[in-house]
Design an enzyme around this catalytic site. Structure first.
Site, PDB file in Angstrom:
ATOM      1  CB  CYS A 111      -0.948   0.003   1.196  1.00  0.00           C
ATOM      2  SG  CYS A 111      -1.933  -1.488   1.299  1.00  0.00           S
ATOM      3  CG  HIS A 247      -3.419   3.270   2.313  1.00  0.00           C
ATOM      4  ND1 HIS A 247      -3.886   2.922   1.064  1.00  0.00           N
ATOM      5  CD2 HIS A 247      -3.485   2.144   3.067  1.00  0.00           C
ATOM      6  CE1 HIS A 247      -4.199   1.646   1.068  1.00  0.00           C
ATOM      7  NE2 HIS A 247      -3.979   1.144   2.272  1.00  0.00           N
ATOM      8  CG  ASN A 277      -6.966  -1.011   1.349  1.00  0.00           C
ATOM      9  OD1 ASN A 277      -6.204  -0.622   0.463  1.00  0.00           O
ATOM     10  ND2 ASN A 277      -6.543  -1.488   2.502  1.00  0.00           N
TER      11      ASN A 277
HETATM   12  O1  UT7 Z   1      -4.109  -1.440   3.401  1.00  0.00           O
HETATM   13  C1  UT7 Z   1      -3.266  -1.823   4.400  1.00  0.00           C
HETATM   14  C2  UT7 Z   1      -3.549  -2.352   5.467  1.00  0.00           C
HETATM   15  N1  UT7 Z   1      -4.769  -2.810   6.024  1.00  0.00           N
HETATM   16  C3  UT7 Z   1      -5.311  -2.132   7.027  1.00  0.00           C
HETATM   17  O2  UT7 Z   1      -4.932  -1.040   7.359  1.00  0.00           O
HETATM   18  C4  UT7 Z   1      -6.400  -2.790   7.808  1.00  0.00           C
HETATM   19  C5  UT7 Z   1      -6.321  -2.419   9.259  1.00  0.00           C
HETATM   20  N2  UT7 Z   1      -7.296  -3.091  10.058  1.00  0.00           N
HETATM   21  C6  UT7 Z   1      -8.612  -2.786  10.015  1.00  0.00           C
HETATM   22  O3  UT7 Z   1      -9.027  -1.919   9.269  1.00  0.00           O
HETATM   23  C7  UT7 Z   1      -9.538  -3.514  10.956  1.00  0.00           C
HETATM   24  O4  UT7 Z   1      -8.784  -4.277  11.855  1.00  0.00           O
HETATM   25  C8  UT7 Z   1     -10.581  -4.415  10.236  1.00  0.00           C
HETATM   26  C9  UT7 Z   1     -11.584  -3.542   9.504  1.00  0.00           C
HETATM   27  C10 UT7 Z   1      -9.882  -5.315   9.257  1.00  0.00           C
HETATM   28  C11 UT7 Z   1     -11.334  -5.245  11.258  1.00  0.00           C
HETATM   29  O5  UT7 Z   1     -11.935  -4.416  12.214  1.00  0.00           O
HETATM   30  P1  UT7 Z   1     -11.799  -4.748  13.752  1.00  0.00           P
HETATM   31  O6  UT7 Z   1     -12.523  -3.705  14.478  1.00  0.00           O
HETATM   32  O7  UT7 Z   1     -10.327  -4.905  14.071  1.00  0.00           O
HETATM   33  O8  UT7 Z   1     -12.596  -6.109  13.883  1.00  0.00           O
HETATM   34  P2  UT7 Z   1     -12.072  -7.520  14.417  1.00  0.00           P
HETATM   35  O9  UT7 Z   1     -11.196  -8.176  13.420  1.00  0.00           O
HETATM   36  O10 UT7 Z   1     -11.555  -7.342  15.808  1.00  0.00           O
HETATM   37  O11 UT7 Z   1     -13.439  -8.320  14.509  1.00  0.00           O
HETATM   38  C12 UT7 Z   1     -14.468  -7.932  15.447  1.00  0.00           C
HETATM   39  C13 UT7 Z   1     -15.639  -8.853  15.232  1.00  0.00           C
HETATM   40  C14 UT7 Z   1     -15.261 -10.327  15.239  1.00  0.00           C
HETATM   41  O12 UT7 Z   1     -16.335 -11.029  15.819  1.00  0.00           O
HETATM   42  P3  UT7 Z   1     -16.264 -11.528  17.351  1.00  0.00           P
HETATM   43  O13 UT7 Z   1     -15.058 -12.428  17.426  1.00  0.00           O
HETATM   44  O14 UT7 Z   1     -16.106 -10.287  18.170  1.00  0.00           O
HETATM   45  O15 UT7 Z   1     -17.563 -12.224  17.545  1.00  0.00           O
HETATM   46  C15 UT7 Z   1     -15.196 -10.685  13.780  1.00  0.00           C
HETATM   47  O16 UT7 Z   1     -15.457 -12.049  13.541  1.00  0.00           O
HETATM   48  O17 UT7 Z   1     -16.232  -8.592  13.956  1.00  0.00           O
HETATM   49  C16 UT7 Z   1     -16.298  -9.825  13.214  1.00  0.00           C
HETATM   50  N3  UT7 Z   1     -16.118  -9.505  11.808  1.00  0.00           N
HETATM   51  C17 UT7 Z   1     -17.142  -9.229  10.991  1.00  0.00           C
HETATM   52  N4  UT7 Z   1     -18.473  -9.200  11.192  1.00  0.00           N
HETATM   53  C18 UT7 Z   1     -19.233  -8.873  10.142  1.00  0.00           C
HETATM   54  C19 UT7 Z   1     -14.948  -9.415  11.124  1.00  0.00           C
HETATM   55  N5  UT7 Z   1     -15.208  -9.080   9.851  1.00  0.00           N
HETATM   56  C20 UT7 Z   1     -16.559  -8.960   9.744  1.00  0.00           C
HETATM   57  C21 UT7 Z   1     -17.418  -8.638   8.684  1.00  0.00           C
HETATM   58  N6  UT7 Z   1     -18.743  -8.592   8.928  1.00  0.00           N
HETATM   59  N7  UT7 Z   1     -16.959  -8.353   7.446  1.00  0.00           N
END
Ligand code: UT7
Length: 320
Positions: A111, A247, A277
């Site tokens: 990225c 980004h 993204n």
């Molecule tokens: O481009 C370069 C780099 N990439 C980034 O910069 C990405 C950086 N990271 C992020 O943007 C975030 O970490 C994400 C958007 C990828 C994820 O958000 P988060 O707030 O960190 O969520 P999480 O992974 O901690 O998941 C929270 C909950 C989980 O459920 P439980 O375990 O709490 O029951 C996941 O299973 O949300 C669930 N979850 C979803 N639910 C519905 C994860 N993805 C989804 C989804 N829809 N698409």
């Protein structure tokens, strides 16, 4: 000593995919994706290649800059998803647009690819190796996405952004960039496995894996630091900056950076809602949208910053 941006362009596939469209085949919702990321839509290729998009974006950039392809002496494409492993996307682009006088190569800084390309071009300018560069960030991320993994497939889009950049001996441009390969496993996709008469390997092609929280923490810590470092080198403060082009991975990351720099969100244009993204394509597409809608104007003190797999990061401070 530095550069001046002469023209920009962008291209995305025709196929627009909403959050609701994705919720039809993976367990997610528009509400979750919008609230956690700021993304509502993205464009996903149904046939457009990376080089189709790179060519279209480059031709628009050349048109805005009023330059011809034969006047370009350097082409760098930032990409992690080229159509071919080799030759480079940049060499294919060179042939497609007829930039017969250019040196052409790709870089993979994920990225941060477009920002790294800009810094490399600036180095070519400084050493007399080039006077006009075509810099492109282009990705077809959809081909390496695991469309059953809701943690990643909702995030990414395809697209290409291009920029014509000329050497300018009077410009003041500063960069702050870096890499941390020890965190490579936070975001990766393996290449094809070793498979030959001496080692049989039946495993299939890999897809994107991401530890979202690890990357999130890295971004909110490293991006403000890199921007502050580049601003300090330029002798400007955050208050002097008219626009921050970051980004577009996650709205919450940009909000955290704005808070840390104590600047209002109005200074941070957003396009992730429409495009998602697109890795290396994000920053040049953001730049193009903001020039074309009049938000970025001549004379503005501008910051651009990218971050991502590697891990890598790069911030640039310059006057548009
Ligand atoms: O481009 C370069 C780099 N990439 C980034 O910069 C990405 C950086 N990271 C992020 O943007 C975030 O970490 C994400 C958007 C990828 C994820 O958000 P988060 O707030 O960190 O969520 P999480 O992974 O901690 O998941 C929270 C909950 C989980 O459920 P439980 O375990 O709490 O029951 C996941 O299973 O949300 C669930 N979850 C979803 N639910 C519905 C994860 N993805 C989804 C989804 N829809 N698409």
């Amino acid at each position: 000593m530095g550069f001046r941006i002469m023209g920009t362009g962008r291209a995305v596939p025709a196929n627009a995919v909403s959050n609701d469209d994705i919720a039809k085949f993976v367990d997610t919702s528009d509400e979750w994706i919008s609230q956690r990321t700021g993304i509502k839509n993205r464009y996903i290729s149904t046939g457009e290649t990376l080089n189709d998009l790179a060519k279209e974006a480059s031709e628009k950039a050349m048109e805005m800059a009023h330059v011809t392809a034969d006047s370009i002496d350097l082409i760098i494409v930032g990409t992690l998803s080229p159509d071919r492993i080799y030759p480079s996307a940049a060499c294919e682009l060179q042939a497609n647009i007829g930039a017969v006088n250019a040196i052409a190569f790709d870089i993979n800084a994920a990225c941060s690819g477009f920002l790294f390309a800009l810094q490399i071009a600036n180095g070519y300018f400084a050493t007399g190796g080039a006077k006009r560069a075509l810099l492109v960030g282009a990705e077809i991320l959809s081909k390496m996405t695991d469309w059953t993994d809701r943690g990643t497939c909702v995030l990414f889009g395809d697209g290409a952004g291009a920029c014509i950049v000329d050497y300018d001996k009077d410009a003041v441009v500063t960069f702050s960039s870096g890499s941390d390969g020890t965190k490579g496993d936070a975001l990766y996709c393996n290449n094809r496995p070793i498979n030959n008469p001496f080692l049989k390997n039946e495993s299939s092609l890999d897809h994107t894996h991401m530890d979202g929280q690890e990357v999130f923490k890295f971004a909110v810590k490293t991006v403000p630091r890199a921007i502050e470092d580049a601003m300090e080198k330029a002798g400007v403060t955050a208050q002097d900056v008219d626009v921050f082009l970051l980004h577009q991975a996650n709205l919450r990351i940009i909000e955290a950076v704005a808070k840390r720099l104590k600047r209002p969100m109005e200074k941070f244009p957003l396009i992730m809602s429409e495009f998602g993204n697109m890795s290396a394509a994000c920053v040049p597409i953001l730049l193009d949208t903001q020039i074309r809608n009049g938000t970025v104007q001549r004379g503005m003190q501008t910051v651009m910053a990218g971050f991502g797999a590697g891990l890598t990061w790069c911030a640039a401070v310059f006057v548009y």
